[in-house]
Scaffold this motif. Structure first.
Motif, PDB file in Angstrom:
ATOM      1  N   ILE A  22       0.837  -1.207   0.000  1.00 12.66           N
ATOM      2  CA  ILE A  22       0.000   0.000   0.000  1.00 12.66           C
ATOM      3  C   ILE A  22       0.870   1.255   0.000  1.00 12.66           C
ATOM      4  N   GLU A  23       2.051   1.163   0.629  1.00 15.54           N
ATOM      5  CA  GLU A  23       2.970   2.306   0.590  1.00 15.54           C
ATOM      6  C   GLU A  23       3.405   2.589  -0.847  1.00 15.54           C
ATOM      7  N   ALA A  24       3.743   1.532  -1.597  1.00 17.78           N
ATOM      8  CA  ALA A  24       4.178   1.703  -2.988  1.00 17.78           C
ATOM      9  C   ALA A  24       3.084   2.362  -3.815  1.00 17.78           C
ATOM     10  N   HIS A  25       1.821   1.963  -3.556  1.00 27.13           N
ATOM     11  CA  HIS A  25       0.700   2.569  -4.283  1.00 27.13           C
ATOM     12  C   HIS A  25       0.475   4.016  -3.842  1.00 27.13           C
ATOM     13  N   ASN A  26       0.385   4.223  -2.537  1.00 29.14           N
ATOM     14  CA  ASN A  26       0.053   5.557  -2.018  1.00 29.14           C
ATOM     15  C   ASN A  26       1.123   6.585  -2.344  1.00 29.14           C
ATOM     16  N   GLU A  27       2.382   6.182  -2.202  1.00 29.64           N
ATOM     17  CA  GLU A  27       3.483   7.131  -2.380  1.00 29.64           C
ATOM     18  C   GLU A  27       4.017   7.148  -3.812  1.00 29.64           C
ATOM     19  N   ARG A  28       3.416   6.348  -4.675  1.00 31.48           N
ATOM     20  CA  ARG A  28       3.784   6.308  -6.110  1.00 31.48           C
ATOM     21  C   ARG A  28       5.296   6.037  -6.283  1.00 31.48           C
ATOM     22  N   THR A  29       5.776   4.965  -5.615  1.00 34.00           N
ATOM     23  CA  THR A  29       7.200   4.648  -5.699  1.00 34.00           C
ATOM     24  C   THR A  29       7.513   3.622  -6.784  1.00 34.00           C
ATOM     25  N   LYS A  30       6.473   3.064  -7.407  1.00 32.93           N
ATOM     26  CA  LYS A  30       6.712   2.096  -8.477  1.00 32.93           C
ATOM     27  C   LYS A  30       6.787   2.812  -9.826  1.00 32.93           C
ATOM     28  N   GLU A  31       7.498   2.207 -10.766  1.00 39.07           N
ATOM     29  CA  GLU A  31       7.586   2.788 -12.112  1.00 39.07           C
ATOM     30  C   GLU A  31       6.314   2.526 -12.894  1.00 39.07           C
ATOM     31  N   ASN A  32       5.749   1.322 -12.707  1.00 40.92           N
ATOM     32  CA  ASN A  32       4.550   0.951 -13.454  1.00 40.92           C
ATOM     33  C   ASN A  32       3.485   0.450 -12.492  1.00 40.92           C
ATOM     34  N   TYR A  33       2.235   0.666 -12.869  1.00 41.30           N
ATOM     35  CA  TYR A  33       1.101   0.232 -12.067  1.00 41.30           C
ATOM     36  C   TYR A  33       0.166  -0.583 -12.950  1.00 41.30           C
ATOM     37  N   ALA A  34       0.644  -1.792 -13.324  1.00 42.80           N
ATOM     38  CA  ALA A  34      -0.113  -2.624 -14.264  1.00 42.80           C
ATOM     39  C   ALA A  34      -1.481  -3.005 -13.712  1.00 42.80           C
ATOM     40  N   SER A  35      -1.582  -3.156 -12.366  1.00 42.92           N
ATOM     41  CA  SER A  35      -2.865  -3.565 -11.785  1.00 42.92           C
ATOM     42  C   SER A  35      -3.845  -2.408 -11.679  1.00 42.92           C
ATOM     43  N   ASN A  36      -3.391  -1.201 -11.973  1.00 39.52           N
ATOM     44  CA  ASN A  36      -4.275  -0.039 -11.850  1.00 39.52           C
ATOM     45  C   ASN A  36      -4.111   0.863 -13.073  1.00 39.52           C
ATOM     46  N   PRO A  37      -4.798   0.507 -14.173  1.00 41.07           N
ATOM     47  CA  PRO A  37      -4.652   1.284 -15.408  1.00 41.07           C
ATOM     48  C   PRO A  37      -5.238   2.682 -15.346  1.00 41.07           C
ATOM     49  N   ASP A  38      -5.947   3.013 -14.243  1.00 36.61           N
ATOM     50  CA  ASP A  38      -6.553   4.348 -14.145  1.00 36.61           C
ATOM     51  C   ASP A  38      -5.555   5.429 -13.738  1.00 36.61           C
ATOM     52  N   ILE A  39      -4.363   5.008 -13.313  1.00 35.71           N
ATOM     53  CA  ILE A  39      -3.363   6.006 -12.909  1.00 35.71           C
ATOM     54  C   ILE A  39      -2.767   6.675 -14.143  1.00 35.71           C
ATOM     55  N   ASP A  40      -2.872   7.997 -14.174  1.00 36.47           N
ATOM     56  CA  ASP A  40      -2.305   8.791 -15.268  1.00 36.47           C
ATOM     57  C   ASP A  40      -1.003   9.412 -14.747  1.00 36.47           C
ATOM     58  N   LYS A  41       0.125   8.783 -15.084  1.00 37.77           N
ATOM     59  CA  LYS A  41       1.403   9.212 -14.512  1.00 37.77           C
ATOM     60  C   LYS A  41       1.786  10.638 -14.912  1.00 37.77           C
ATOM     61  N   SER A  42       1.207  11.130 -16.022  1.00 36.90           N
ATOM     62  CA  SER A  42       1.508  12.509 -16.428  1.00 36.90           C
ATOM     63  C   SER A  42       0.880  13.519 -15.467  1.00 36.90           C
ATOM     64  N   ARG A  43      -0.036  13.045 -14.606  1.00 34.19           N
ATOM     65  CA  ARG A  43      -0.688  13.931 -13.629  1.00 34.19           C
ATOM     66  C   ARG A  43      -0.203  13.675 -12.200  1.00 34.19           C
ATOM     67  N   SER A  44       0.706  12.719 -12.024  1.00 33.44           N
ATOM     68  CA  SER A  44       1.138  12.345 -10.671  1.00 33.44           C
ATOM     69  C   SER A  44       1.819  13.498  -9.928  1.00 33.44           C
ATOM     70  N   HIS A  45       2.377  14.443 -10.677  1.00 26.02           N
ATOM     71  CA  HIS A  45       3.013  15.591 -10.008  1.00 26.02           C
ATOM     72  C   HIS A  45       1.994  16.472  -9.291  1.00 26.02           C
ATOM     73  N   LEU A  46       0.701  16.274  -9.590  1.00 25.87           N
ATOM     74  CA  LEU A  46      -0.352  17.058  -8.940  1.00 25.87           C
ATOM     75  C   LEU A  46      -0.751  16.468  -7.581  1.00 25.87           C
ATOM     76  N   ASN A  47      -0.310  15.240  -7.292  1.00 25.16           N
ATOM     77  CA  ASN A  47      -0.606  14.634  -5.991  1.00 25.16           C
ATOM     78  C   ASN A  47       0.067  15.449  -4.878  1.00 25.16           C
ATOM     79  N   PHE A  48      -0.515  15.437  -3.692  1.00 30.05           N
ATOM     80  CA  PHE A  48       0.094  16.203  -2.602  1.00 30.05           C
ATOM     81  C   PHE A  48      -0.175  15.538  -1.247  1.00 30.05           C
ATOM     82  N   HIS A  49       0.705  15.815  -0.291  1.00 29.85           N
ATOM     83  CA  HIS A  49       0.586  15.286   1.063  1.00 29.85           C
ATOM     84  C   HIS A  49      -0.019  16.324   2.006  1.00 29.85           C
ATOM     85  N   LEU A  50      -0.868  15.861   2.897  1.00 30.50           N
ATOM     86  CA  LEU A  50      -1.293  16.665   4.041  1.00 30.50           C
ATOM     87  C   LEU A  50      -0.517  16.221   5.278  1.00 30.50           C
TER      88      LEU A  50
END
Length: 319
Positions: A22-50
């Motif tokens: 879950i850490e790899a998913h939440n923190e986007r530490t993997k290069e590819n997310y084959a099990s989750n095709p809905d992730i748009d990596k071109s938008r991952s820079h918009l993610n943010f931490h509270l």
């Protein structure tokens, strides 16, 4: 008429090795997310931490548990994850600052009931279809015990969480409605990730069928290599997902039987009772979700079964 906008809060419990997943998913530490095709990596820079993690989830968890002096077993729940979101309609037209304000409000709600220093991460994902927050905390009670059961509780306690969450959020967002609870629908919620897995497997099935239909003597070697790689993921993946869905089949069967009885009752009901019956029936209709999931992964084409058997037989002969 506009669609209803729901405030949504879900909990999941994690015990050991899956914490790293879950850490790899939440923190986007993997290069590819084959099990989750809905992730748009071109938008991952918009993610943010509270809440930004200070160290790896597992390391932070063990540190807090050790400092609290808790006894643990191998099957102790070490991390609880709260998934916070809202209906897609709620986020339409909102600026990033407005989206952030919603999740800050949700974080403030959770901090009312869970010690702030037990929260190891709160990250908002903007790179999927609907903005959502993954908030992970170590389930330590006020008196220093490790007890996810006491904090998150049973179905009754979960219903209370839902009620309190909506009551808190609706003060600032009056258009929000309370998300439906598992106790009211008579079922466990099917996690969105299972739908994503099913869609991904279905796309893989289409690729396999295309290869089987397109193989000829000139491209046979290259096509077979590609086919073997896909089969090695598709068939075990489908069986694994089918196993996960079995836990929902029994609840949905009961729900389906109840629907049939309600539909019959609705035909002969007096006007005063019709609204009550229709409301119960509305929740029951959600069994369609499970049917859709099964439709995506059931009825594996015989060509794929035969190709997979040839592949596994070939591997056994090589040993």
């Amino acid at each position: 008429m506009s669609k209803p906008q729901f405030a949504i809060l879900r909990f999941a419990k994690y015990k050991g090795p899956e914490i790293s997943n879950i850490e790899a998913h939440n923190e986007r530490t993997k290069e590819n997310y084959a099990s989750n095709p809905d992730i748009d990596k071109s938008r991952s820079h918009l993610n943010f931490h509270l809440v930004t993690p200070q160290r790896k989830y597992r390391a932070e968890t063990e540190k807090q548990i050790a400092e609290a002096g808790c006894r643990t077993r191998s099957d102790s729940v070490r991390v609880v994850e709260a998934l916070v979101t809202a209906s897609p309609e709620f986020f339409k037209g909102k600026k990033k600052s407005e989206v952030k304000a919603y999740f800050q409000e949700a974080l403030a709600f959770i901090e009312k009931y869970q010690a702030k220093d037990t929260i190891i991460s709160a990250v908002v994902h903007m790179d999927e279809k609907t903005p959502h927050m993954h908030l992970c905390f170590v389930p330590l009670t006020e008196d220093g015990r490790l007890s996810a059961k006491e904090i998150v509780g049973n179905k009754k306690k979960l219903t209370q969480w839902q009620d309190q969450f909506w009551e808190y959020m609706v003060k600032k967002y009056p258009d929000l409605e309370r998300g439906e609870s598992a106790s009211k629908t008579g079922r466990d919620h099917i996690p969105p990730r299972l739908f994503k897995e099913a869609v991904h497997l279905n796309r893989m099935k289409e690729q396999i069928m295309a290869i089987l239909n397109d193989t000829n003597p000139f491209n046979k070697k290259a096509k077979l290599d590609e086919l073997e790689a896909l089969l090695g993921k598709y068939v075990p993946g489908t069986e694994a997902l089918r196993t996960k869905l079995r836990k929902y089949d029994k609840a949905y069967k009961a729900l389906s039987d109840e629907n049939s009885a309600l539909e019959a009752e609705l035909k002969t009901a007096k006007d005063a009772s019709k609204e009550r019956i229709a409301d119960r029936l509305k929740y029951g209709k959600t069994e369609q979700e499970l049917c859709e999931l099964h439709a995506l992964i059931d009825n594996m084409p015989p060509e794929i079964v035969a190709a997979y058997r040839r592949k596994t037989t070939g591997l056994q002969n090589e040993r």
